[in-house]
Every structure is written in structure tokens, then in C-alpha cells.
Design an enzyme around this catalytic site. Structure first.
Site, PDB file in Angstrom:
ATOM      1  CB  CYS A 140      -7.984  -3.669  -5.662  1.00 16.46           C
ATOM      2  SG  CYS A 140      -9.427  -4.686  -5.892  1.00 16.46           S
ATOM      3  CG  HIS A 141      -6.192  -9.384  -6.918  1.00 13.71           C
ATOM      4  ND1 HIS A 141      -6.842  -8.792  -7.993  1.00 13.71           N
ATOM      5  CD2 HIS A 141      -5.255 -10.198  -7.426  1.00 13.71           C
ATOM      6  CE1 HIS A 141      -6.295  -9.279  -9.108  1.00 13.71           C
ATOM      7  NE2 HIS A 141      -5.326 -10.117  -8.801  1.00 13.71           N
TER       8      HIS A 141
ATOM      9  CD  GLU B  36      -2.993 -11.895 -10.587  1.00 13.26           C
ATOM     10  OE1 GLU B  36      -2.040 -11.294 -10.080  1.00 13.26           O
ATOM     11  OE2 GLU B  36      -4.025 -11.354 -10.986  1.00 13.26           O
TER      12      GLU B  36
ATOM     13  CE1 TYR C 117      -4.156  -1.861   0.546  1.00 19.90           C
ATOM     14  CE2 TYR C 117      -2.671  -3.344   1.714  1.00 19.90           C
ATOM     15  CZ  TYR C 117      -3.883  -3.095   1.106  1.00 19.90           C
ATOM     16  OH  TYR C 117      -4.827  -4.090   1.063  1.00 19.90           O
TER      17      TYR C 117
ATOM     18  CG  ASN D 291     -11.531  -1.305  -7.140  1.00 24.75           C
ATOM     19  OD1 ASN D 291     -11.393  -0.562  -8.100  1.00 24.75           O
ATOM     20  ND2 ASN D 291     -11.373  -2.610  -7.200  1.00 24.75           N
TER      21      ASN D 291
END
Length: 110
Positions: free
Chosen positions: A65-66, A92, A34, A57
DNA sequence: CTATTGACGACAT
DNA sequence: CATGTCGCCAATA
């Protein structure tokens, strides 16, 4: 609608625009803290505020955002549940163990 | 304008 | 390694 144009048109603060746009730079399989994201967006020190922005969001799947995690290596919170966040990150290619990024020290972006 | 609120962060315990 | 405390910042009431 491309992500970028929707964001620029969206009726949101300049702060949020910058944060979302900066987040688009983070490639899949990689994460940002962040704090780092705040800095990238041009608001160093606004880590907490970035979190609030992510919570709102308005561009759910478009803006990844993850991929935003905490500086201590824990994945942090997520609007749809931490569980979900972890699942997406693993998908991912991010290695996570017990809600913690395994090789976090090497993954974190500048 | 002041007070509160949070997907945080650094540090102490 | 797990909490708790205090500081930080922009948004919102």
C-alpha cells in the site's frame, strides 16, 4: 498462504478485493496514483474510496500500500506515518524530494 | 434510506 | 509552489 488466496478468502467487500489484487500488479520501485489504481480495479473515479481501503488494509506488508501516491506527486498519507512511507519508497528506488516524487511525470502508471 | 466520513482529485486563488 | 473549495465514491453509522 499466498497473498492472492488470503485476499480472495478474506471477508471484505468486492471493491476492496479488486483494489488489493490490482495493487499486487504494481512492481517494486514503481508507484500508482489512487485514481489510477481505482481505475485498474474497475472503479474509475473512486480514488478517495481507494484511500479508505488502503487505510483498512488487512494485508499490511503483503499488499504494498505504500506504493500508492497522490496525483499531484505528493506521497500522500500512510497508516504508519508519511515518514515511513517515504523511507520504504526510497528503499525501493523511488526518488523523492520533500515529500514529492521527483520524476513523477515519468513514473506514473497508466 | 439518509448522513457522515476519509491514505483523493481537479481547479481556482 | 501553498491553500482552499467543491465534487467524487464506497463504507459505515
Amino acid at each position: 498462504m499466498s497473498n492472492l488466496s488470503s485476499i480472495n478468502k478474506a471477508d471484505i467487500s468486492d471493491f476492496e478485493k479488486r483494489v488489493y489484487l490490482a495493487l499486487l500488479k504494481v512492481p517494486k520501485g514503481q508507484v500508482v496514483t489512487y485514481g489510477a489504481l481505482a481505475k485498474l480495479a474497475g472503479f474509475p473515479g473512486a480514488a478517495r474510496a481507494v484511500g479508505s481501503a488502503m487505510n483498512k488494509n488487512p494485508f499490511a506488508p503483503s499488499v504494498a500500500c505504500h506504493r500508492v501516491v497522490r496525483s499531484d506527486g505528493s506521497v500522500g498519507e500512510f497508516a504508519y506515518g508519511t515518514k515511513r512511507k517515504i523511507a520504504m519508497l526510497r528503499k525501493e528506488g523511488v526518488r523523492i524530494e520533500k515529500e514529492r516524487i521527483t520524476d513523477f511525470k515519468e513514473i506514473k502508471i497508466a
